[in-house]
Design a protein around this motif. Sequence first.
Motif, PDB file in Angstrom:
ATOM      1  N   ARG A 128     -78.853 -53.465 -32.329  1.00 52.62           N
ATOM      2  CA  ARG A 128     -78.482 -54.688 -33.292  1.00 52.62           C
ATOM      3  C   ARG A 128     -76.813 -55.107 -32.802  1.00 52.62           C
ATOM      4  O   ARG A 128     -76.435 -55.700 -32.720  1.00 52.62           O
ATOM      5  CB  ARG A 128     -78.443 -55.278 -34.872  1.00 52.62           C
ATOM      6  N   ASN A 130     -74.356 -52.232 -30.353  1.00 52.81           N
ATOM      7  CA  ASN A 130     -74.564 -52.105 -28.751  1.00 52.81           C
ATOM      8  C   ASN A 130     -73.883 -50.081 -28.838  1.00 52.81           C
ATOM      9  O   ASN A 130     -73.926 -49.634 -29.809  1.00 52.81           O
ATOM     10  CB  ASN A 130     -72.427 -52.353 -27.857  1.00 52.81           C
ATOM     11  N   HIS A 154     -72.805 -62.655 -38.237  1.00 49.33           N
ATOM     12  CA  HIS A 154     -72.693 -62.978 -37.123  1.00 49.33           C
ATOM     13  C   HIS A 154     -73.544 -65.000 -36.673  1.00 49.33           C
ATOM     14  O   HIS A 154     -74.000 -64.861 -35.552  1.00 49.33           O
ATOM     15  CB  HIS A 154     -74.074 -62.111 -35.826  1.00 49.33           C
ATOM     16  N   TRP A 163     -75.250 -65.810 -32.979  1.00 48.79           N
ATOM     17  CA  TRP A 163     -74.854 -64.673 -31.850  1.00 48.79           C
ATOM     18  C   TRP A 163     -75.514 -63.232 -31.732  1.00 48.79           C
ATOM     19  O   TRP A 163     -75.444 -63.449 -33.050  1.00 48.79           O
ATOM     20  CB  TRP A 163     -73.418 -64.986 -32.109  1.00 48.79           C
ATOM     21  N   SER A 164     -75.063 -62.736 -30.898  1.00 45.21           N
ATOM     22  CA  SER A 164     -75.656 -61.034 -30.965  1.00 45.21           C
ATOM     23  C   SER A 164     -74.373 -60.603 -31.166  1.00 45.21           C
ATOM     24  O   SER A 164     -72.968 -60.754 -30.863  1.00 45.21           O
ATOM     25  CB  SER A 164     -76.041 -61.127 -29.223  1.00 45.21           C
ATOM     26  N   ASP A 166     -74.514 -57.404 -30.549  1.00 42.66           N
ATOM     27  CA  ASP A 166     -73.124 -56.379 -29.276  1.00 42.66           C
ATOM     28  C   ASP A 166     -72.699 -56.846 -27.915  1.00 42.66           C
ATOM     29  O   ASP A 166     -72.624 -56.232 -27.316  1.00 42.66           O
ATOM     30  CB  ASP A 166     -74.442 -55.646 -28.624  1.00 42.66           C
ATOM     31  N   THR A 167     -72.681 -57.954 -27.750  1.00 45.44           N
ATOM     32  CA  THR A 167     -71.969 -58.793 -27.220  1.00 45.44           C
ATOM     33  C   THR A 167     -70.155 -58.485 -27.146  1.00 45.44           C
ATOM     34  O   THR A 167     -69.729 -58.998 -28.182  1.00 45.44           O
ATOM     35  CB  THR A 167     -72.035 -60.758 -27.218  1.00 45.44           C
TER      36      THR A 167
END
Length: 778
Positions: A128, A130, A154, A163-164, A166-167
Amino acid sequence: MDIKHYLRRAVSLPPHIIIKKMSDKIFRKVEFVRRRQHDMKLPTFTKALSSHDKLDSFFKCVPVELLLPHKDWIIAVTEHYLAHRFDLLGSGWVQVRHGMRCRGVEGHVYYAGREVTPDKDGRWLEGRINRANVTESKRIWRFIDGDYSPINWHLDFKSGYLWSGDTWFQDIPYGHEPGVDIKVPWELARMQHLALLVWAYSLSKNGREGFRQYDVYHREFCNQVLDFIATNPPRFGVNWRCAMDVGIRVSNWLVAYDLFKAHGAEFDREFDSLFLKSIYEHGLHIVNNLEWYSQLHGNHYLADIVGLLFVAAYLPRTPETDVWLAFAVQELVEEVEYQFTSDGVNFEASTSYHRLAAEMVVYGTALIMALPSEKLRALKDYDYRLHHSIPELRPAPTTLYSLEGSEEKTPFPVRYLEKLEKMAEFAMHITMPDGHVPQIGDNDSGRFLKLQPVYQSMTVAGAKMCYNNLDTYNVLPDDTVYWYEDHADHRHLAAAINGIFQRHDFADFATEKQLEYSIVKSLCNNGKFFSYRSKKKNNYKEHDTSDNGLELYTYPGFGLYIYKSKFLYLAVRCGHIGQNGNGGHAHNDQLSIELAIHGVPIIVDPGTYLYTPMPEKRNLFRSTTMHNTLSVSGKEQNTWHEGRSGLFGMLDQAKAKVVEINTHKFLGEHRGFGTVHRRLLDIHERYIHGFDECNLSEKKTVVFHIASGVKIHTTQRDSRLDLHCGKLKVRLSAETGEWSVHESFHSPGYGIIQNCQLVKLQSTQNSIRWLAEIMETK
């Protein structure tokens, strides 16, 4: 934005502006590429700051007697927050968690992800977060209580879109899927509910019944903050996408933390260390991502500046934080001059955005007034070369001005203080007898701090009848109490500003809002600025008053004109589209009216509803036909570009202006239909006679949106109809044309929609006369 949009913008700008905008954009793009590559490889959490560093303190203990009148709703809403239930942007009270099922928006439902089983060591975070940040995130998670259930920060918990985490923040998409609203996770992550946990903590500690043991609220504050820090590494995920929300969040964190300490709460060393480090990371993010653009900088940039101000005020002095403080003070003064007219009104052409921007200004101003002499020295001696963002920081020292009747000096010139005082006057003058302001322009229910939100109680059954999108309550008994936040009451703004000026009329107007008055007053050490009105003495004239008691308040800087008496309230909109002609938060509401009789709303503005999730609804609610003015088939007062690029802007074609005005007459016009539409209003306490003139062959319609609770009775004669509310009756009649009643919508706050009715008077003639006559009163 598509290439056509850029080409249209380009041909409308002079060459030097085009070059400047292109160079700014290229610089930002190159910088983003460099920063993205760096952040993808290395941890974005900063190294631990000195163990001896501590945050400053400014807010003082709030007397319990100021909290007691609000005890019932404080108990209820903090119970929701302890269970991680939130009611934001029309969601209804809903528990926000991983794996939840969401009801969707206008039929659009997304998969919200799977449930999680958090473990004490934070292994559940793997995949979840990065890779470069996961080790630190897991370490932070270990400081959270073992029985705590994580919030899904998120998630758009209305539509279910996730939404991710790790973006990288600049790669986060928005407005890309129907029904998806990025404002929902942003609103939750502002964490404006944390201060209310302090009020519950204080009342519980003082032995008031109905609360949990007081330390429960303190632990919940710590757990939620650590939950956010662990699951939202700096510059990753949806909640770093917008610097404005970063600024509002960090300000709310600091205020809640400071208030907890003022009320006797103690924090352990590990929490203080992580919290202080995150405060610094928030400040670093803001200063590197300022939402300032050469052609337009509005409420987003103001939030950046005030958020940076809070960070710099609380953090220990270093050469870096000195520069942040000096820059924030410089830009706050500059932005008040830029974003507020000489009337003291915000330039966004929105009554709700006036409230948001003015909140930021008053709390920013009060915080600067609370700075100790040690911090103020930073304004005299800082290294401006350490500032690398746009706009530039001027060399030291910051200009200071003498206060009237005092040897004290502040960075606020007289014009700044006068505008601040007038911000409260505007809120006071436009408020209707029921305590609400007219919804002119956009309303996204945005706030800076929510120290004393207004809650009203009703049953779940009543809530489901009033609001179309509160069907999450179908699982609860209909007699359950539902606490609904009233977004249209702005009296707290006048109370907060009165903490600086201490005017009797502000106090009388905002009697029930003593909490914010007390907080701001204590921030300012009970000192006050002299009112600009005291300098004008006998030459000061607040408003015009007619022989029959009608008062007229004029705000040409906004384009809003208010007629008031003990009996009648009439608001008339006529002016610019805001944002120096960009019109990002304006509606096609020129010559539109709102009417209340004996404090009862009769004709109302329909509001805003949504932004990017439903572009067609966004455009509907800001269209000419949705406002109480004349519309012409197939025409808008001002047009906008198609697609997402046009959702926050319009072309100022109407060029609305007031031709003549006094306490019984309003004459205004606009040219948005290609020819002049002129509206004349003959205004009296017992009737309003309207005359609309527009020389076009197309069918014309005069529209009136009727407030919910008002019943419409048609008669045998098509030339009139009656509006009933209790014993109050208002008759609408016309010399020509045909009346009809239609179903429509009303949005009292962002994301909230309810059914209402509208009345249309249709005619092919170029001149339409109508009459609104009060037949009976309470």
